[in-house]
Structure formats: structure tokens, C-alpha cells
Design a protein around this motif. Structure first.
Motif, PDB file in Angstrom:
ATOM      1  N   ILE A  85       0.840  -1.204   0.000  1.00  0.00           N
ATOM      2  CA  ILE A  85       0.000   0.000   0.000  1.00  0.00           C
ATOM      3  C   ILE A  85       0.870   1.247   0.000  1.00  0.00           C
ATOM      4  CG2 ILE A  85      -1.764   1.287   1.261  1.00  0.00           C
ATOM      5  CD1 ILE A  85      -2.661  -1.468   2.407  1.00  0.00           C
ATOM      6  N   LEU A 124      -7.961   3.910   3.966  1.00  0.00           N
ATOM      7  CA  LEU A 124      -8.467   2.903   3.043  1.00  0.00           C
ATOM      8  C   LEU A 124      -9.981   2.841   3.194  1.00  0.00           C
ATOM      9  CD1 LEU A 124      -5.911  -0.026   3.672  1.00  0.00           C
ATOM     10  CD2 LEU A 124      -5.646   2.030   2.262  1.00  0.00           C
ATOM     11  N   ILE A 134      -8.016   4.624  -1.908  1.00  0.00           N
ATOM     12  CA  ILE A 134      -6.882   4.943  -1.045  1.00  0.00           C
ATOM     13  C   ILE A 134      -6.686   6.453  -1.064  1.00  0.00           C
ATOM     14  CG2 ILE A 134      -4.414   4.661  -0.641  1.00  0.00           C
ATOM     15  CD1 ILE A 134      -4.550   1.916  -1.817  1.00  0.00           C
ATOM     16  N   PHE A 198      -1.784  -7.652   1.299  1.00  0.00           N
ATOM     17  CA  PHE A 198      -1.545  -6.208   1.380  1.00  0.00           C
ATOM     18  C   PHE A 198      -0.558  -5.942   2.509  1.00  0.00           C
ATOM     19  CE2 PHE A 198      -5.646  -6.639  -0.654  1.00  0.00           C
ATOM     20  CZ  PHE A 198      -5.624  -5.661  -1.635  1.00  0.00           C
ATOM     21  N   TYR A 200       1.915  -2.866   4.615  1.00  0.00           N
ATOM     22  CA  TYR A 200       2.058  -1.440   4.912  1.00  0.00           C
ATOM     23  C   TYR A 200       3.247  -1.254   5.839  1.00  0.00           C
ATOM     24  CZ  TYR A 200       0.547   3.392   5.649  1.00  0.00           C
ATOM     25  OH  TYR A 200       0.478   4.771   5.652  1.00  0.00           O
TER      26      TYR A 200
END
Length: 231
Positions: A85, A124, A134, A198, A200
Motif C-alpha cells: 500500500i 483505506l 486509497i 496487502f 504497509y
């Protein structure tokens, strides 16, 4: 090279004057000048160079460890696609599969960086089962999208622009100072599909956020710099 030659010439002239037959005070001044120049451009420059090299080496080791400890399952990742992300480190942004391969780790099917806002907090917003908005919070920052390695600064973004890839399509929903402030990702399968991972850049490393359910949103802090105490 010209500046270095000029400094060397000045030092040589100062040393010549300091060792020559002139009076004591001019000789002392010339010697002091030569010593100062040698210290600043010789000894001190060497110390700074050593410190800079060590600093970049430490940063490189931190990035490598940061990505090695990413929340990825080696028994499953070969059948998964990884979506970063947002992160600060260059490895996860641009070379995740290559780096994992170099470490003898299982490699994902593919890897994509979704947001270039490496210094911005994110939101998100789950629009539907396959659609995720996003948001990059705050004013657009130069070099995050436009002005980066991916797009020249002479080509700012505009709302409505769209790009399609086999795994997803992305549309620019809104912009700030020529940079996207909201991107809408439409994936070819559910956001929660087990084949999607995903990541981050949290303070404790590259971790998988709990993705929002349909109709809800989550807030993420600005991505963290890689550091040695990641666990």
C-alpha cells in the motif's frame, strides 16, 4: 577536480611560505592556513566520508532486514500477489520479488506499489467487494507520483485518469497540487481473496493491515522508516 587542484595549490604555496626565509609572523600565518586547509579538506573530509559510508551501509542493512522480516508466508506466497500500500524503503517499493529471490525466499507471483505517498498518512475506504479507495492525506507532495522515477514533474495528474493492468485498474479520483490525493483500485477479485496480500510500512515492520469491510474505512499512520528494532 578544479577545486581540489586550487586547494592543493594554496596549501603548497602556504607551506612554501611557512618554510621560507620570511619573517616569523607571516610564516606562522602561512603554516596555520596550510594546517587548517589540510584538516578541513583532508582529515575532516575523510572522517565525514567514513561516517557517510557507514550511515548508508547501516541504512542498507536496515532496509534488507525490514523486508526479510515482512509479514509473508513462505508456504503460500508463491501463489499470491503482494500489494504494498505504501512504504518508505526502496526494496519493497520496487524490487520485492528480486530481493526475496536473492535471499533464498519464496517469491510472490507479482508485486505492486499502490501509493507513492511515503510520507503521508493514508485512509483505506472499501467501496465494494473488489473496489478500494486509497486517500493520501494532506497537500500533495512533490516527487510522490509526478516528479518521481515513474512520471516526470512536467506531467501532473488530473482527475479521471485511469490505467488498467491484468490484476486491477486504478483511477485518479482527486488530486492535490498535481499529485493524486485519492486513487480508486478495482481488483479482478475480492480484496479479501486469499491470493491477495496487502502490506504497509508500520513502525514494527512491513505488516498486513486488517482490510476494511465493505462500507467501512480504516486510517493508517504515515509509513515508518526501516529501523533495526523491527520485530
Amino acid at each position: 577536480i578544479g577545486a581540489d587542484a586550487m586547494i592543493a595549490l594554496i596549501v603548497a604555496a602556504a607551506l612554501h611560505a611557512a618554510l621560507g626565509p620570511s619573517r616569523v609572523l607571516p610564516r606562522i600565518g602561512a603554516g596555520a592556513l596550510a594546517a587548517c586547509l589540510l584538516w578541513v579538506h583532508g582529515v575532516y573530509a575523510s572522517i565525514r566520508t567514513h561516517d557517510n559510508v557507514k550511515g548508508w551501509a547501516d541504512h542498507s542493512h536496515a532496509e534488507a532486514r525490514w523486508v526479510r522480516e515482512a509479514e509473508l508466508d513462505d508456504t503460500r506466497v508463491a501463489a499470491q500477489q503482494v500489494f504494498v500500500i505504501a512504504s518508505v524503503d526502496w526494496i519493497s517499493q520496487a524490487a520485492l520479488p528480486t530481493f526475496l529471490h536473492s535471499q533464498g525466499r519464496s517469491v510472490p507471483l507479482r508485486s505492486h506499489l499502490l501509493s507513492g505517498g511515503s510520507a503521508q498518512a493514508h485512509v483505506l475506504d472499501r467501496i465494494s467487494d473488489r473496489v478500494l479507495d486509497i486517500y493520501m492525506l494532506g497537500a500533495g507532495m512533490d516527487g510522490t507520483f509526478s516528479g518521481s522515477a515513474y512520471r516526470g514533474s512536467e506531467n501532473p495528474f488530473h482527475g479521471g485518469e485511469q490505467v488498467s493492468l491484468p490484476e486491477f485498474s486504478v483511477q485518479v479520483v482527486s488530486v492535490s497540487r498535481g499529485q493524486p490525493s485519492c486513487l480508486r483500485f478495482s481488483f479482478n477479485r475480492s480484496v479479501n481473496d486469499p491470493s491477495n496480500v496487502f502490506l504497509y510500512g508500520y513502525k514494527n515492520g512491513l505488516r498486513q493491515p486488517t482490510m476494511p469491510s465493505v462500507g467501512t474505512s480504516i486510517s493508517l499512520p504515515h509509513p515508518s522508516l526501516p529501523h533495526f528494532d523491527a520485530r
